[in-house]
Design a protein around this motif. Structure first.
Motif, PDB file in Angstrom:
ATOM      1  N   MET A   1      41.790  40.948  22.619  1.00  0.00           N
ATOM      2  CA  MET A   1      40.835  40.136  23.678  1.00  0.00           C
ATOM      3  C   MET A   1      41.130  39.145  23.273  1.00  0.00           C
ATOM      4  O   MET A   1      41.594  38.464  22.306  1.00  0.00           O
ATOM      5  N   LYS A   2      41.286  38.506  24.725  1.00  0.00           N
ATOM      6  CA  LYS A   2      41.776  36.952  24.673  1.00  0.00           C
ATOM      7  C   LYS A   2      41.206  35.634  25.889  1.00  0.00           C
ATOM      8  O   LYS A   2      40.680  37.038  26.976  1.00  0.00           O
ATOM      9  N   PRO A   3      40.929  35.142  25.998  1.00  0.00           N
ATOM     10  CA  PRO A   3      40.338  34.247  26.919  1.00  0.00           C
ATOM     11  C   PRO A   3      40.838  34.214  28.400  1.00  0.00           C
ATOM     12  O   PRO A   3      42.590  34.260  28.230  1.00  0.00           O
ATOM     13  N   SER A   4      40.610  34.763  29.512  1.00  0.00           N
ATOM     14  CA  SER A   4      40.892  34.230  30.316  1.00  0.00           C
ATOM     15  C   SER A   4      41.140  33.127  31.426  1.00  0.00           C
ATOM     16  O   SER A   4      41.615  33.202  31.835  1.00  0.00           O
ATOM     17  N   GLY A   5      39.986  32.755  31.041  1.00  0.00           N
ATOM     18  CA  GLY A   5      40.190  30.865  30.993  1.00  0.00           C
ATOM     19  C   GLY A   5      39.924  30.732  32.911  1.00  0.00           C
ATOM     20  O   GLY A   5      39.526  29.916  33.108  1.00  0.00           O
ATOM     21  N   ILE A   6      38.794  32.422  33.259  1.00  0.00           N
ATOM     22  CA  ILE A   6      38.110  31.640  34.306  1.00  0.00           C
ATOM     23  C   ILE A   6      36.339  31.962  33.542  1.00  0.00           C
ATOM     24  O   ILE A   6      36.131  33.168  32.981  1.00  0.00           O
ATOM     25  N   GLU A   7      35.685  31.358  33.816  1.00  0.00           N
ATOM     26  CA  GLU A   7      34.111  31.194  33.824  1.00  0.00           C
ATOM     27  C   GLU A   7      33.905  32.932  33.780  1.00  0.00           C
ATOM     28  O   GLU A   7      33.260  34.034  32.857  1.00  0.00           O
ATOM     29  N   TRP A   8      33.806  33.411  35.162  1.00  0.00           N
ATOM     30  CA  TRP A   8      33.185  34.756  35.272  1.00  0.00           C
ATOM     31  C   TRP A   8      33.710  35.728  34.427  1.00  0.00           C
ATOM     32  O   TRP A   8      32.931  36.854  34.446  1.00  0.00           O
ATOM     33  N   ILE A   9      35.074  35.678  34.621  1.00  0.00           N
ATOM     34  CA  ILE A   9      35.294  37.069  33.757  1.00  0.00           C
ATOM     35  C   ILE A   9      35.241  37.241  32.172  1.00  0.00           C
ATOM     36  O   ILE A   9      35.183  38.156  31.834  1.00  0.00           O
ATOM     37  N   GLY A  10      35.323  35.898  31.566  1.00  0.00           N
ATOM     38  CA  GLY A  10      35.437  35.936  29.804  1.00  0.00           C
ATOM     39  C   GLY A  10      36.156  36.453  29.535  1.00  0.00           C
ATOM     40  O   GLY A  10      37.617  36.685  29.843  1.00  0.00           O
ATOM     41  N   ASP A  11      35.907  36.783  28.271  1.00  0.00           N
ATOM     42  CA  ASP A  11      37.564  37.549  27.149  1.00  0.00           C
ATOM     43  C   ASP A  11      37.989  38.892  28.466  1.00  0.00           C
ATOM     44  O   ASP A  11      37.541  39.071  28.594  1.00  0.00           O
ATOM     45  N   ILE A  12      39.345  38.718  28.433  1.00  0.00           N
ATOM     46  CA  ILE A  12      39.824  39.843  28.640  1.00  0.00           C
ATOM     47  C   ILE A  12      40.719  40.651  27.976  1.00  0.00           C
ATOM     48  O   ILE A  12      41.320  39.880  26.934  1.00  0.00           O
ATOM     49  N   PRO A  13      41.277  42.121  27.819  1.00  0.00           N
ATOM     50  CA  PRO A  13      41.834  43.212  26.766  1.00  0.00           C
ATOM     51  C   PRO A  13      43.306  42.039  27.034  1.00  0.00           C
ATOM     52  O   PRO A  13      44.310  41.438  27.718  1.00  0.00           O
ATOM     53  N   ASP A  14      44.094  42.303  25.463  1.00  0.00           N
ATOM     54  CA  ASP A  14      45.471  41.132  25.280  1.00  0.00           C
ATOM     55  C   ASP A  14      46.700  41.989  26.155  1.00  0.00           C
ATOM     56  O   ASP A  14      47.289  40.583  26.872  1.00  0.00           O
ATOM     57  N   ASP A  15      46.572  42.273  26.779  1.00  0.00           N
ATOM     58  CA  ASP A  15      47.506  42.860  27.877  1.00  0.00           C
ATOM     59  C   ASP A  15      47.359  43.072  28.772  1.00  0.00           C
ATOM     60  O   ASP A  15      47.975  43.355  30.146  1.00  0.00           O
ATOM     61  N   TRP A  16      46.482  42.060  29.213  1.00  0.00           N
ATOM     62  CA  TRP A  16      46.016  41.860  31.358  1.00  0.00           C
ATOM     63  C   TRP A  16      46.450  41.180  31.638  1.00  0.00           C
ATOM     64  O   TRP A  16      46.376  39.531  30.376  1.00  0.00           O
ATOM     65  N   GLU A  17      46.218  40.518  32.614  1.00  0.00           N
ATOM     66  CA  GLU A  17      46.623  39.096  33.058  1.00  0.00           C
ATOM     67  C   GLU A  17      45.041  38.334  34.034  1.00  0.00           C
ATOM     68  O   GLU A  17      44.720  39.545  33.924  1.00  0.00           O
ATOM     69  N   VAL A  18      45.077  36.781  34.848  1.00  0.00           N
ATOM     70  CA  VAL A  18      44.411  36.915  35.648  1.00  0.00           C
ATOM     71  C   VAL A  18      45.370  36.396  36.909  1.00  0.00           C
ATOM     72  O   VAL A  18      46.867  35.992  36.758  1.00  0.00           O
ATOM     73  N   LYS A  19      46.114  37.236  38.096  1.00  0.00           N
ATOM     74  CA  LYS A  19      46.162  36.838  39.158  1.00  0.00           C
ATOM     75  C   LYS A  19      45.423  35.931  39.988  1.00  0.00           C
ATOM     76  O   LYS A  19      44.185  36.650  40.429  1.00  0.00           O
ATOM     77  N   ARG A  20      45.651  35.455  41.401  1.00  0.00           N
ATOM     78  CA  ARG A  20      45.228  34.424  42.193  1.00  0.00           C
ATOM     79  C   ARG A  20      45.443  36.351  43.327  1.00  0.00           C
ATOM     80  O   ARG A  20      46.142  36.647  43.351  1.00  0.00           O
ATOM     81  N   VAL A  21      43.756  36.007  44.146  1.00  0.00           N
ATOM     82  CA  VAL A  21      44.468  37.587  45.269  1.00  0.00           C
ATOM     83  C   VAL A  21      45.503  37.854  45.840  1.00  0.00           C
ATOM     84  O   VAL A  21      46.271  38.874  45.919  1.00  0.00           O
ATOM     85  N   LYS A  22      46.333  36.316  46.081  1.00  0.00           N
ATOM     86  CA  LYS A  22      47.578  36.538  47.204  1.00  0.00           C
ATOM     87  C   LYS A  22      48.439  36.922  46.551  1.00  0.00           C
ATOM     88  O   LYS A  22      49.659  37.009  47.119  1.00  0.00           O
ATOM     89  N   ASN A  23      48.271  37.106  45.078  1.00  0.00           N
ATOM     90  CA  ASN A  23      49.708  37.883  44.444  1.00  0.00           C
ATOM     91  C   ASN A  23      50.094  38.740  44.338  1.00  0.00           C
ATOM     92  O   ASN A  23      50.769  39.131  43.860  1.00  0.00           O
ATOM     93  N   THR A  24      48.412  39.564  44.730  1.00  0.00           N
ATOM     94  CA  THR A  24      48.859  40.368  44.662  1.00  0.00           C
ATOM     95  C   THR A  24      48.536  41.572  45.041  1.00  0.00           C
ATOM     96  O   THR A  24      49.268  42.975  45.727  1.00  0.00           O
TER      97      THR A  24
END
Length: 425
Positions: A1-24
């Motif tokens: 796991m790694k920090p997502s940098g987003i408070e409401w998300i918390g930690d996420i698995p190492d191979d995951w990303e965080v994206k803005r909705v408009k980029n998906t």
């Protein structure tokens, strides 16, 4: 796991990303529906209106529709199967209804559509369950969201195969939870129907099943015990309309006092978490001050709702959207409360109030309404019996509502754990 940098998300698995909705995917607003096509249902492109978000999934049946040529003239987007549609204005509950399209369609200008490009639509829909729209709402305004606000929301973004796996798992588990919730809701409706039937049977037939009966002469009342009579409410009760709202001080003796309005009434209970205040003069205090065991009945709003005042706030007064009822000698407010439930359930009150316009259960209409004249002792026995039985039924209903709340909370927790990668699938 790694920090997502987003408070409401918390930690996420190492191979995951965080994206803005408009980029998906693509966010596109809806279009105004042409009035001349109102009620047209045989063209090739369904036109979904915001009220359809109450359906899950949205049905194609009965939807207004337009032709391809009209769509082109309107420059209205045709959303593909798998697009996610949602409201951009309305109550918070409405804003939380994201639906996946199962057929191509256009949407109205109170809605927005999201066309997924690099994200699994079902995974995106599960992520939206966790959105907190209160963040975008300014107090005192109509709740709304815009394309920029939605587009900039950051969401967890696992590999596509992982998204599909999570969506499959949640489809199964949430389906099981939803089925259990549906059974609880069905049971609640049956309990409510039984309660209504019990009240109707008891106040029109009494507790003595061996008592001889006679025709009441009123179809919806049916036969009644021999010693009962049909009469008008004005013969048995005094009715007083409340004080007109006074938002400003008019004289030196006026004081700022709490009052009950129609919004404070729920059948048999009072909602006292938001009690309003108005100015009232000394002479009016004697006229409009509530007393224990007064029966309050809604004159406007949801007309004919009644509750018995138990002096939870003292002193307290009542506004002119309510009637105060005081029994004349030999009569009971508790019986009248149950009788009004019957009048409302059979449609009597709605009929005399003409609900095609703004409904008002005026003092005149209330006074002329039918009631059964029954010995006071019998009224009290009926009220005691119904108090006990209805209390038991309400207890069962509350237990089932608590189960639903726990299942809803568990479902949301499960979705959060899965879409943020904290539960391994």
């Amino acid at each position: 796991m790694k920090p997502s940098g987003i408070e409401w998300i918390g930690d996420i698995p190492d191979d995951w990303e965080v994206k803005r909705v408009k980029n998906t995917g693509k966010l596109i607003g809806g279009s105004a529906f042409p009035d001349e096509y109102q009620g047209v249902k045989n063209e090739e492109i369904p036109f979904i209106k915001v009220k359809s978000l109450a359906e899950d999934p949205i049905s194609r049946n009965g939807k207004d529709s337009i032709s391809e040529s009209i769509r082109s003239k309107l420059n209205a987007e045709k959303f593909i199967i798998g697009s996610v549609v949602f409201a951009k204005v309305g109550a918070a509950l409405l804003l939380q209804r994201f639906r996946i399209l199962e057929f191509e369609s256009c949407i109205d200008n109170n809605m927005m559509g999201f066309i997924p490009l690099v994200i699994e639509p079902r995974f995106f829909k599960y992520v939206t369950v966790l959105f907190d729209f209160s963040y975008f709402v300014n107090p005192g305004t109509v709740p709304s969201i815009n394309q920029e606000q939605i587009g900039n929301i950051k969401i967890p973004f696992p590999p596509l195969k992982t998204q599909q796996k999570i969506a499959d798992y949640l489809d199964e588990k949430c389906g099981e939870i939803d089925a259990t919730i549906a059974k609880q809701k069905e049971s609640i409706e049956k309990l409510k129907a039984y309660k209504q039937s019990l009240i109707s049977e008891t106040v029109t037939k009494g507790l003595d099943k061996s008592a001889p009966l006679k025709p009441s002469g009123i179809e919806w009342i049916g036969d009644i015990p021999d010693d009962w009579e049909v009469t008008k409410i004005s013969r048995l009760y005094s009715i007083q309309l409340g004080k007109m709202l006074q938002p400003e001080k008019k004289s030196l003796g006026d004081t700022y006092e709490p009052y009950i309005c129609a919004a404070n009434l729920s059948s048999g209970t009072f909602r006292l978490d938001e009690v309003k205040y108005m100015w009232i003069s000394e002479p009016e205090k004697d006229i409009y001050r509530l007393k224990r065991d007064d029966l309050l009945v809604t004159e406007g709003g949801d007309v004919g709702i009644s509750s018995i005042w138990k002096d939870d706030i003292s002193p307290c007064y009542f506004q002119n959207a309510l009637h105060r009822v005081v029994p004349k000698k030999g009569n009971s407010n508790r019986f009248l409360h149950y009788w009004l439930i019957v009048l409302k359930s059979v449609g009597y009150i709605d009929l005399i109030c003409n609900k095609s316009t703004i409904a008002h259960f005026t003092k005149e209409k209330f006074a002329q309404s039918l009631i059964l004249s029954i010995p006071l002792q019998t009224q009290e026995k009926i009220a005691d019996y119904l108090d006990s039985k209805c209390s038991q039924i309400d207890k069962y209903i509350t237990e089932k509502q608590n189960i639903i709340q726990k299942l809803d909370a568990y479902k949301k927790s499960l979705i959060f754990e899965c879409v943020t990668g904290k539960q391994k699938i």
